[in-house]
Design an enzyme around this catalytic site. Structure first.
Site, PDB file in Angstrom:
ATOM      1  N   LYS A  82       0.852  -1.178   0.000  1.00 50.90           N
ATOM      2  CA  LYS A  82       0.000   0.000   0.000  1.00 50.90           C
ATOM      3  C   LYS A  82       0.897   1.240   0.000  1.00 50.90           C
ATOM      4  O   LYS A  82       1.941   1.254   0.669  1.00 50.90           O
ATOM      5  CB  LYS A  82      -0.882  -0.029   1.259  1.00 50.90           C
ATOM      6  CG  LYS A  82      -1.943   1.050   1.345  1.00 50.90           C
ATOM      7  CD  LYS A  82      -2.816   0.828   2.588  1.00 50.90           C
ATOM      8  CE  LYS A  82      -3.931   1.845   2.720  1.00 50.90           C
ATOM      9  NZ  LYS A  82      -4.768   1.610   3.909  1.00 50.90           N
ATOM     10  N   SER A 157      -9.635   1.546   2.907  1.00 47.87           N
ATOM     11  CA  SER A 157      -8.775   2.321   2.043  1.00 47.87           C
ATOM     12  C   SER A 157      -7.712   1.517   1.306  1.00 47.87           C
ATOM     13  O   SER A 157      -7.109   2.011   0.356  1.00 47.87           O
ATOM     14  CB  SER A 157      -8.103   3.416   2.866  1.00 47.87           C
ATOM     15  OG  SER A 157      -7.249   2.846   3.850  1.00 47.87           O
ATOM     16  N   SER A 181      -9.737  -0.963   7.026  1.00 45.61           N
ATOM     17  CA  SER A 181      -9.153  -0.765   5.696  1.00 45.61           C
ATOM     18  C   SER A 181      -8.423  -1.950   5.084  1.00 45.61           C
ATOM     19  O   SER A 181      -8.089  -1.902   3.903  1.00 45.61           O
ATOM     20  CB  SER A 181      -8.210   0.423   5.716  1.00 45.61           C
ATOM     21  OG  SER A 181      -8.966   1.608   5.580  1.00 45.61           O
TER      22      SER A 181
HETATM   23  N1  GLN Z   1     -13.003   3.711   6.395  1.00 42.75           N
HETATM   24  C1  GLN Z   1     -12.487   4.134   7.677  1.00 42.75           C
HETATM   25  C2  GLN Z   1     -12.124   5.604   7.615  1.00 42.75           C
HETATM   26  O1  GLN Z   1     -12.434   6.195   6.660  1.00 42.75           O
HETATM   27  C3  GLN Z   1     -11.307   3.282   8.042  1.00 42.75           C
HETATM   28  C4  GLN Z   1     -10.090   3.620   7.291  1.00 42.75           C
HETATM   29  C5  GLN Z   1      -8.909   2.803   7.637  1.00 42.75           C
HETATM   30  O2  GLN Z   1      -9.028   1.732   8.251  1.00 42.75           O
HETATM   31  N2  GLN Z   1      -7.737   3.306   7.296  1.00 42.75           N
HETATM   32  O3  GLN Z   1     -11.530   6.146   8.491  1.00 42.75           O
END
Ligand code: GLN
Length: 490
Positions: A82, A157, A181
């Site tokens: 990532k 994400s 994410s």
């Molecule tokens: N979707 C969640 C957020 O927007 C989690 C994101 C993540 O785990 N990095 O914060």
């Protein structure tokens, strides 16, 4: 014998066997994956950087190592990281304009451990900007498409990491998980993802979003590969003060198809309102498979604080983000707005143009929650509720070995469908966020398809209970065929 035109769909463990047996070379495998990237990337768009030259070089070294008998289970295995993990000499953007052109001078510990194990980095994956989002549409560059249906999102994400594993553009990937994410995109793309216990994997070199919640973990096409990858990346790191100082277990020993006597609790709050009926039925069917395999299932376990997890998260995570992102001032890293009259204007314009709307929203939310006069009402209160949630999980794990939920309440949604509705987007993580708040580990694995779209099963374990959830997941996987499914692409 495996024909070279489908090497990209090997699992990492199969590839490892063929590599050490000399039936394929790391170069061949790398070339197969690079051609696959070329063929399907226009459709998937999971990568912000392809590291073809470095990959070819690393593959040559891997072949040498295999010949010399020094291989690890991941030597020669293609890898995607990532793009919020620092890689020395390779651009690291967090899918943000703010870090466009940033080339780190060092490599994140988790990434370095995989490179040291001989994995072959083929690219850096697209993500929601600074890991804020659930669809990869918040990337400042382009959205990633779900390999099962290019009109839908891959989740986020870590959407690029999940989509590239599903599409055969890599065999394994790393993601990061602050509120879901790794697991939610794993669910949307039909692959396996693990969010380890907080402190299991070093965060050194992971660009911080919400430091008390962030954790790196593997994405792979089956449970075995995820366990092998977790083996390579876990362990104490003196460079991360929150990393747990203990001997790491060998997670591959948990790859045992046996759940007889294992106590599994089905969390009723995560099957209620907002959960699509087809998702609910598919996940409950998965629980029945585990019951048939000998697990003792309690179908009605209550975690009464579940509804508070989302509000707690949306105070704590933005608060930490607003503090972590204060370092982007146009002086030290990446993007810097030219032509300002003074330092203050330079900083303001850099942030105005460098950050996208969701990142700005989080910084504002966090700065508000932390500001004097509101701190007690929001930040402190959220910390107190966090402790209660953590205790509720601790208490549940005195009665159960594993808690079972859907990973996502819905099937992968359409591109653009939720971009104008932040709350609808935030609700995508309702089943995954409590796990980060509690700091415990969880795995998402495919448990079926509805209308050609994958559904994910989430198994949550007690703190440092990775081996238990890996065993339960492996048992389920051995009893079913979902992990063998591949999307049709190209
Ligand atoms: N979707 C969640 C957020 O927007 C989690 C994101 C993540 O785990 N990095 O914060």
């Amino acid at each position: 014998m495996t024909s070279s035109n489908n090497l990209h769909h090997l699992s990492a463990s199969e590839a490892g066997r063929l590599l050490t047996a000399g039936e394929i070379s790391a170069i061949e495998l790398t070339e197969a994956v690079l051609s696959r990237i070329e063929a399907v990337e226009p459709q998937v768009r999971g990568l912000v950087t392809v590291t073809a030259e470095q990959a070819r070089q690393a593959a040559q070294e891997a072949d040498k190592r295999i010949r010399e008998g020094n291989a690890t289970p991941l030597t020669g295995v293609p890898l995607v990281l990532k793009d919020n993990m620092c890689t020395a000499g390779i651009s690291t953007t967090c899918s943000s304009r703010m870090l466009e052109g940033f080339v780190p001078p060092y490599t994140a510990t988790a990434a370095q451990k995989l490179l040291d194990a001989g994995a072959v980095l083929v690219g850096k994956s697209n993500m929601d900007e600074f890991a804020m989002g659930s669809s990869t549409e918040n990337s400042a560059f382009f959205p990633t498409h779900n390999p099962w249906d290019s009109g839908r999102v891959p989740g986020g994400s870590s959407g690029g990491s999940a989509a590239t594993v599903a599409a055969g553009e890599t065999l394994i990937a790393l993601g990061s998980d602050t509120g879901g994410s790794i697991r939610q995109p794993a669910s949307f793309c039909g692959v396996v993802g693990i969010k380890p216990t907080y402190g299991t994997v070093s965060r050194y070199g992971l660009i911080a979003f919400a430091s008390s919640l962030d954790q790196i973990g593997p994405l792979a096409s089956n449970v075995t590969d995820a366990a092998l990858t977790l083996n390579a990346i876990s362990g104490y790191d003196a460079m991360d003060s929150t990393s747990i100082n203990r001997e790491s277990p060998d997670y591959s020993r948990a790859l045992v198809p046996d759940v007889r006597g294992m106590k599994i609790g089905v969390v009723k709050e995560m099957f209620g309102e907002g959960v699509e009926p087809q998702v609910r039925d598919t996940v409950l069917e998965a629980a029945r498979v585990l019951e048939q395999a000998g697990a003792i299932v309690d179908w009605e376990v209550s975690l009464s604080l579940t509804e508070y997890a989302l509000p707690v998260y949306y105070i704590l995570a933005p608060s930490e983000a607003s503090s972590n992102l204060a370092r982007y001032d146009g002086v030290k890293y990446g993007y810097s707005w030219d032509g300002a009259a003074d330092m203050w204007e330079g900083m303001e314009r850099t942030r105005q143009h460098g950050f996208g709307p969701e990142v700005k929203r989080r910084i504002l939310l966090g700065a508000y929650a932390l500001s004097s006069g509101y701190y007690d009402a929001y930040y402190r209160k959220a910390q107190q509720v966090r402790t209660l949630i953590r205790r509720e999980y601790e208490d549940a794990f005195t009665r159960f070995d594993v808690l079972l939920t859907p990973t996502s309440p819905t099937l992968p949604f359409g591109l653009g469908e939720r971009t104008n509705d932040p709350l609808a987007m935030y609700l995508a993580d309702i089943c995954t966020i409590p796990v980060n708040i509690a700091g415990v580990p969880a795995i998402s694995l495919p448990c079926g398809f509805v209308d050609g779209l994958p559904v994910g099963l989430q198994l949550i374990g007690p703190s440092l209970g990775e081996e238990t959830i890996i065993r339960a997941a492996y048992t389920y996987e051995q009893a079913t065929d979902w992990h063998g499914m591949r999307p049709e692409l190209g």
